[in-house]
Design a protein around this motif. Structure first.
Motif, mmCIF file in Angstrom:
data_model
loop_
_atom_site.group_PDB
_atom_site.id
_atom_site.type_symbol
_atom_site.label_atom_id
_atom_site.label_comp_id
_atom_site.label_asym_id
_atom_site.label_seq_id
_atom_site.Cartn_x
_atom_site.Cartn_y
_atom_site.Cartn_z
ATOM 1 N N ARG A 518 -1.469 5.397 -4.544
ATOM 2 C CA ARG A 518 -0.635 4.834 -3.482
ATOM 3 C C ARG A 518 -0.855 3.328 -3.386
ATOM 4 N NH1 ARG A 518 0.408 8.745 1.688
ATOM 5 N NH2 ARG A 518 1.245 10.489 0.487
ATOM 6 N N ILE A 519 0.160 2.647 -2.893
ATOM 7 C CA ILE A 519 0.067 1.221 -2.579
ATOM 8 C C ILE A 519 0.415 1.066 -1.099
ATOM 9 C CG2 ILE A 519 0.933 -1.096 -3.056
ATOM 10 C CD1 ILE A 519 1.693 -0.125 -5.868
ATOM 11 N N ARG A 520 -0.540 0.548 -0.316
ATOM 12 C CA ARG A 520 -0.318 0.328 1.117
ATOM 13 C C ARG A 520 -0.217 -1.175 1.357
ATOM 14 N NH1 ARG A 520 -1.732 4.969 4.006
ATOM 15 N NH2 ARG A 520 -2.870 6.539 2.775
ATOM 16 N N LEU A 521 0.870 -1.605 1.991
ATOM 17 C CA LEU A 521 1.062 -3.022 2.261
ATOM 18 C C LEU A 521 0.533 -3.363 3.649
ATOM 19 C CD1 LEU A 521 2.984 -2.522 -0.158
ATOM 20 C CD2 LEU A 521 4.401 -4.363 0.772
ATOM 21 N N GLN A 522 0.153 -4.622 3.784
ATOM 22 C CA GLN A 522 -0.382 -5.082 5.070
ATOM 23 C C GLN A 522 0.667 -4.966 6.179
ATOM 24 O OE1 GLN A 522 -1.707 -9.318 5.419
ATOM 25 N NE2 GLN A 522 -3.761 -8.412 5.549
ATOM 26 N N ASN A 523 1.947 -4.993 5.795
ATOM 27 C CA ASN A 523 3.007 -4.894 6.805
ATOM 28 C C ASN A 523 3.310 -3.445 7.204
ATOM 29 O OD1 ASN A 523 4.464 -3.771 4.732
ATOM 30 N ND2 ASN A 523 5.960 -5.419 4.557
ATOM 31 N N LEU A 527 3.865 3.133 -0.510
ATOM 32 C CA LEU A 527 4.528 3.560 -1.737
ATOM 33 C C LEU A 527 3.665 4.600 -2.438
ATOM 34 C CD1 LEU A 527 4.817 0.155 -1.574
ATOM 35 C CD2 LEU A 527 6.431 0.663 -3.409
ATOM 36 N N GLU A 528 4.323 5.619 -3.010
ATOM 37 C CA GLU A 528 3.632 6.609 -3.833
ATOM 38 C C GLU A 528 3.844 6.251 -5.297
ATOM 39 O OE1 GLU A 528 3.390 11.430 -4.651
ATOM 40 O OE2 GLU A 528 5.016 10.594 -3.420
ATOM 41 N N VAL A 529 2.737 6.025 -6.025
ATOM 42 C CA VAL A 529 2.801 5.632 -7.438
ATOM 43 C C VAL A 529 2.873 6.889 -8.302
ATOM 44 C CG1 VAL A 529 1.640 4.429 -9.321
ATOM 45 C CG2 VAL A 529 1.522 3.516 -6.987
ATOM 46 N N GLU A 550 9.273 -1.517 4.336
ATOM 47 C CA GLU A 550 9.987 -2.349 3.360
ATOM 48 C C GLU A 550 8.971 -3.137 2.542
ATOM 49 O OE1 GLU A 550 13.883 -5.148 3.598
ATOM 50 O OE2 GLU A 550 12.193 -5.823 4.813
ATOM 51 N N VAL A 551 9.206 -3.188 1.243
ATOM 52 C CA VAL A 551 8.309 -3.897 0.325
ATOM 53 C C VAL A 551 8.951 -5.210 -0.071
ATOM 54 C CG1 VAL A 551 7.030 -3.760 -1.832
ATOM 55 C CG2 VAL A 551 7.582 -1.669 -0.585
ATOM 56 N N ARG A 552 8.177 -6.289 0.009
ATOM 57 C CA ARG A 552 8.666 -7.611 -0.401
ATOM 58 C C ARG A 552 7.633 -8.278 -1.303
ATOM 59 N NH1 ARG A 552 13.068 -9.825 1.566
ATOM 60 N NH2 ARG A 552 14.170 -8.780 3.294
ATOM 61 N N THR A 553 8.145 -9.118 -2.228
ATOM 62 C CA THR A 553 7.231 -9.868 -3.078
ATOM 63 C C THR A 553 6.429 -10.843 -2.222
ATOM 64 O OG1 THR A 553 8.996 -11.461 -3.540
ATOM 65 C CG2 THR A 553 8.678 -9.688 -5.123
ATOM 66 N N GLY A 554 5.201 -11.085 -2.642
ATOM 67 C CA GLY A 554 4.322 -11.977 -1.908
ATOM 68 C C GLY A 554 3.464 -11.285 -0.873
ATOM 69 N N GLU A 555 3.766 -9.996 -0.576
ATOM 70 C CA GLU A 555 3.011 -9.263 0.440
ATOM 71 C C GLU A 555 1.616 -8.898 -0.086
ATOM 72 O OE1 GLU A 555 3.714 -8.419 3.495
ATOM 73 O OE2 GLU A 555 5.884 -8.661 3.727
ATOM 74 N N THR A 556 0.654 -8.864 0.848
ATOM 75 C CA THR A 556 -0.686 -8.385 0.522
ATOM 76 C C THR A 556 -0.688 -6.862 0.565
ATOM 77 O OG1 THR A 556 -1.689 -10.368 1.466
ATOM 78 C CG2 THR A 556 -3.120 -8.443 1.198
ATOM 79 N N ALA A 557 -1.425 -6.242 -0.357
ATOM 80 C CA ALA A 557 -1.405 -4.789 -0.451
ATOM 81 C C ALA A 557 -2.783 -4.278 -0.855
ATOM 82 C CB ALA A 557 -0.359 -4.335 -1.472
#
Length: 890
Positions: A518-523, A527-529, A550-557
């Motif tokens: 999984r990928i968890r964003l700071q926001n 996401l399930e990989v 919502e996933v955006r480029t530049g986000e910390t994860a």
């Protein structure tokens, strides 16, 4: 000067001038567009395409190459072969035209005493692209060549590109004037008088819309200008050794001498024999090098090319009069000449020989079978009054049975027939055209990586893999790809490829399946990989579904691994190394890896072997693996130079591309392999390994499958439960089961035989009564009978023959019967000799009946059998036979 010495001087010259010596890549390359490495620049292609950053500014190599487009032309000329060695020097944004010309001229014209190649300046010429005035001025400045020794040529001869969009530029070829005995003055196209032997490519433009060799668009300058040169080692060898062609050089001619001794014929005495000698010498050396790099004979791709080479060599020896096995005499000679440049050939010669000699034996059997098939085709041609064998038949012999056309021509001529060579060549050309069209279509694969190249350039460095030490890592989203295009965001429900600057998730590689996680964003997004891949070197992409936010480029994860899956795969991967080592311990070093797959709880391991592994050996291998598990050896990984790894005895895979620094995974002191995968800390954590068996998956390749850990335990538990159930049912101890079951099976078979005998007796007992039912239909004794269900086809056939024989041969007779076996109808028809004299053929009547049954059939004139799928149509089938017999004279 020996070929190996020319090679040594080349590498030493450029190393002394600041070039990194790059070892030859294996002939088997990862490029999907290539069967084999076919040019010296192939290993450097990612640098020229901008897919990877070169680790050096200057490089030099002597690259093994194989070209196979015109195998049939080998030996016809004296300058072309399938295997060759390409010497090259390369500059990646460092020196350009002037530097390349200076280096080339210095090496060529420096005397052999001083370490150069010793060519006479007065014999050297240069060709340049017709509009490249700069190159002309440099040849005059650097080499002092007069205008008369510089020739301008067009794009066909002096412009280079890869056949697809990408880098390209003019080139300059260095030619040697071999003298007027090889052609007229100024005849640049002849190819023998002014022999090109070194090509300097000035790579400086970006090309698009490449339509042909001479038709493309130049869209701009490359960011960095590069140099790519290639000088054929074999050409330089024959030019410096005072011989006329590559076949008479020191690395090739000894095989011709060995073939002369075996055949009793002499090279140079007959043109036809000379071609055969050259084919033998070239193909034996090419086969040696291909097998050395891990290729095995097969029916597709690389394996098929190797098979053709070996078989053409064997066939050429046969045409030279040698019917006995010959490779065992020729291959060691070639190895003896090549081992000074490639010492691994001698170390691995047992395996190489085993593969080659096995293929020769198989081909000799093919020749025996093909000869029988050819004899049938020849007989049919003669019966039809034809004086020639059709092109279709010749092509089928070649394409389906591997029977060479030259052998077909020879053997047909021995029986007074010609062969439709034009028809054969037309079919071959059509097949070759399909292959070329397919290869051309595959070139589009370069375009598939453009989006990933852009992301890699934006990152500015490789994606860092942290998964050896971590199962969760903080990262930044650096790129998103959806439906093949770069996007800046993705929402719930989207499937998107995510590029992070660092990741603990393992990308599928080396047979190990990809991590999930999984990928968890700071926001707050999640996401399930589902998959992790490396579309180009250095770039890792995570195929994932957006579950929340919502996933955006530049986000910390934070990226985290599915630990349960990772551990299960890691156990399988470590077990794969153990299977590999145990196989080598049991079968010897020829059992080299040919592929693998490590998935949760199970593994698949492919290895090179020409024979099945005996059951006793498999039991020993399994016992050895599980004994090592009990030793609980540590599994360690060390980073070291490639040379250091080889000195430790670490095993490497054929065809794999390794950098100068490699990762060596060791299981104690027992096993050591180059590997980038994940493993268990100690082998004891695997628990148990259960081999499920081994089987063939192709010529010379076997496959072992196994279960690991809890999956293996569950399999063993199921087997134990089954054994317990059997011991209870049969009232025996577990160790008595094999004997008791064998006894039961033997008794069952005896019972089945007895039942079959009784049933056949019952069926045949009806013969007397059936003979009494014979009717006269137009002067023919006719018996028709529906035997019903439960009668086997064999019993029905026996009954039909018994009735026919009882009817005798005094008058024509025809017997037609049907039955239903296992739900499917079968029909059998028999005729006696008198009936056949009147043109009554069993096969024709069976086809009528089988058609009514919804099927087909056939056979000989005296006995034929057919069947179908509609059991309800048996009366109609028997009626069709009767109607045809009744109306035959109408």
């Amino acid at each position: 000067m020996e070929t190996a010495e020319i090679r040594r001087r080349w590498l030493a010259f450029f190393e002394q001038r600041g070039h990194t010596v790059v070892p030859s890549a294996p002939l088997v390359h990862a490029d999907p567009n290539l069967l084999f490495v076919n040019a010296g620049m192939v290993p450097f292609k990612p640098y020229f395409l901008g897919q990877e950053t070169p680790p050096y500014q200057r490089a030099t190599s002597v690259q093994k190459c194989v070209r196979t487009l015109d195998i049939e032309e080998v030996g016809q000329t004296t300058r072309h072969g399938t295997f060759f060695q390409m010497q090259g020097n390369f500059s990646f944004g460092d020196y350009f035209k002037e530097g390349a010309i200076e280096l080339a001229w210095e090496l060529l014209t420096t005397s052999q005493r001083d370490g150069g190649l010793g060519f006479d300046e007065k014999d050297l010429y240069a060709s340049v692209y017709q509009d490249d005035d700069e190159a002309i001025s440099l040849w005059r400045k650097v080499a002092g060549l007069p205008e008369s020794r510089i020739v301008r040529l067009g794009k066909k001869d002096n412009y280079w590109h890869m056949g697809v969009a990408g880098p390209g530029g003019p080139c300059s070829e260095i030619l040697l004037d071999r003298g007027p005995e090889f052609g007229a003055d100024g005849d640049w196209e002849a190819g023998d008088r002014y022999l090109e032997f070194w090509n300097l490519v000035f790579m400086q433009y970006e090309l698009e819309n490449v339509r042909s060799k001479e038709d493309f668009d130049i869209v701009g300058d490359l960011p960095k200008r590069n140099i790519d040169t290639g000088m054929g080692l074999e050409r330089v060898a024959f030019l410096t050794q005072g011989v006329d062609n590559i076949y008479e050089t020191d690395e090739v001619y000894p095989v011709i001498e060995a073939a002369e001794e075996l055949s009793g014929r002499h090279y140079g005495a007959d043109h036809g024999d000379d071609v055969r000698f050259r084919v033998v010498a070239d193909h034996v050396r090419s086969s040696l090098m291909l097998i050395g790099d891990g290729v095995t004979p097969g029916n597709e791709g690389r394996g098929y090319v190797l098979r053709r080479l070996l078989r053409r060599a064997v066939r050429s020896m046969r045409l030279l009069g040698v019917d006995a096995p010959s490779l065992e005499h020729l291959l060691p000679v070639s190895m003896g000449r090549m081992k000074s440049s490639y010492p691994e050939l001698e170390r691995d010669f047992d395996r190489i020989g085993q593969v080659a000699y096995g293929e020769e034996d198989a081909f000799r059997r093919t020749l025996a079978a093909g000869t029988t098939i050819l004899d049938v085709s020849v007989a049919k041609a003669k019966q039809s009054g034809s004086s020639r064998l059709g092109g279709v038949e010749a092509f089928a012999l070649h394409d389906t049975y591997g029977f060479p056309i030259d052998l077909t021509l020879e053997m047909a001529a021995e029986q007074g027939l010609q062969v439709d060579e034009a028809g054969f060549r037309r079919l071959m050309d059509e097949q070759r055209g399909r292959a070329k069209a397919d290869a051309k279509a595959k070139k589009a694969a370069h375009g598939d990586t453009l989006v990933y190249r852009g992301l890699a350039d934006a990152l500015g460095r490789d994606v860092e893999f942290t998964g050896y030490d971590q199962v969760a890592t903080e990262a930044t989203v650096r790129g998103l790809v959806r439906d093949g295009e770069v996007v800046d965001h993705a929402v719930v429900g989207d499937t998107v490829e995510v590029v992070l600057d660092r990741t603990p998730l393992y990308a599928e590689s080396g047979g190990q399946q990809a991590d999930h996680g999984r990928i968890r964003l700071q926001n707050g997004a999640l996401l399930e990989v589902l998959d992790v891949q490396r579309p180009i070197t250095g770039l890792v992409v995570h195929r994932a579904t957006v579950l929340e936010g919502e996933v955006r480029t530049g986000e910390t994860a934070e990226a985290e691994v599915d630990v349960t899956r990772r551990r299960s795969i890691s156990r399988a991967h470590t077990a794969t190394h153990m299977v590999h080592q145990a196989l080598r311990d049991e079968l010897g070093p020829t059992a080299t890896q040919a592929g693998s797959e490590n998935s949760p709880g199970r593994l698949r391991f492919d290895f090179k072997s020409l024979q099945a592994v005996p059951a006793a050996a498999m039991a020993e291998i399994e016992a050895r693996i599980n004994a090592v598990l009990l030793d609980d050896l540590p599994v360690t990984a060390d980073i070291m130079s490639l040379d250091a790894a080889r000195k430790t005895g670490a095993m490497a895979l054929f065809g794999e591309k390794y950098g100068e620094r490699v990762r060596v995974v060791s299981i104690g002191d027992w096993s050591r392999e180059l590997c980038v995968g994940t493993h268990t800390p100690r082998v004891g954590q695997i628990g148990v390994v259960k081999l499920l068996g081994e089987s063939s998956i192709g010529s010379g390749v076997r496959r072992v499958e196994a279960l690991v850990g809890s999956d293996a335990y569950q399999h063993l538990a199921r087997e134990a439960a089954l054994v317990s159930q059997l011991t209870d049912t049969l009232a025996v101890r577990p160790e008595e089961l094999p004997e008791r079951i064998a006894g039961l099976v033997a008794r069952l078979r005896e019972a089945e035989k007895a039942i079959a005998t009784v049933r056949q007796g019952q069926v045949l007992g009806a013969a007397t009564a059936l003979v009494a039912t014979a009717r006269d239909l137009g002067g023919v004794s006719f018996v028709s009978h529906d035997a019903g269900e439960g009668v086997t086809p064999d019993d029905l056939r026996a009954l039909v023959l018994d009735v026919r024989n009882r009817l005798g041969n005094d008058r024509p007779s025809l017997v037609s019967m049907s039955a239903v076996a296992n739900g499917r109808p079968v029909v059998v028809v028999a005729t006696n000799e008198r009936a056949r004299e009147q043109g009554l053929k069993a096969g024709a009547f069976v086809k009528l009946a089988a058609t009514a049954l919804g099927g087909g059939g056939g056979g000989k004139d005296d006995l034929a059998q057919g069947g179908g799928s509609d059991a309800t149509a048996v009366p109609a089938a028997l009626g069709a036979v009767e109607d045809a017999l009744r109306t035959r004279g109408a």
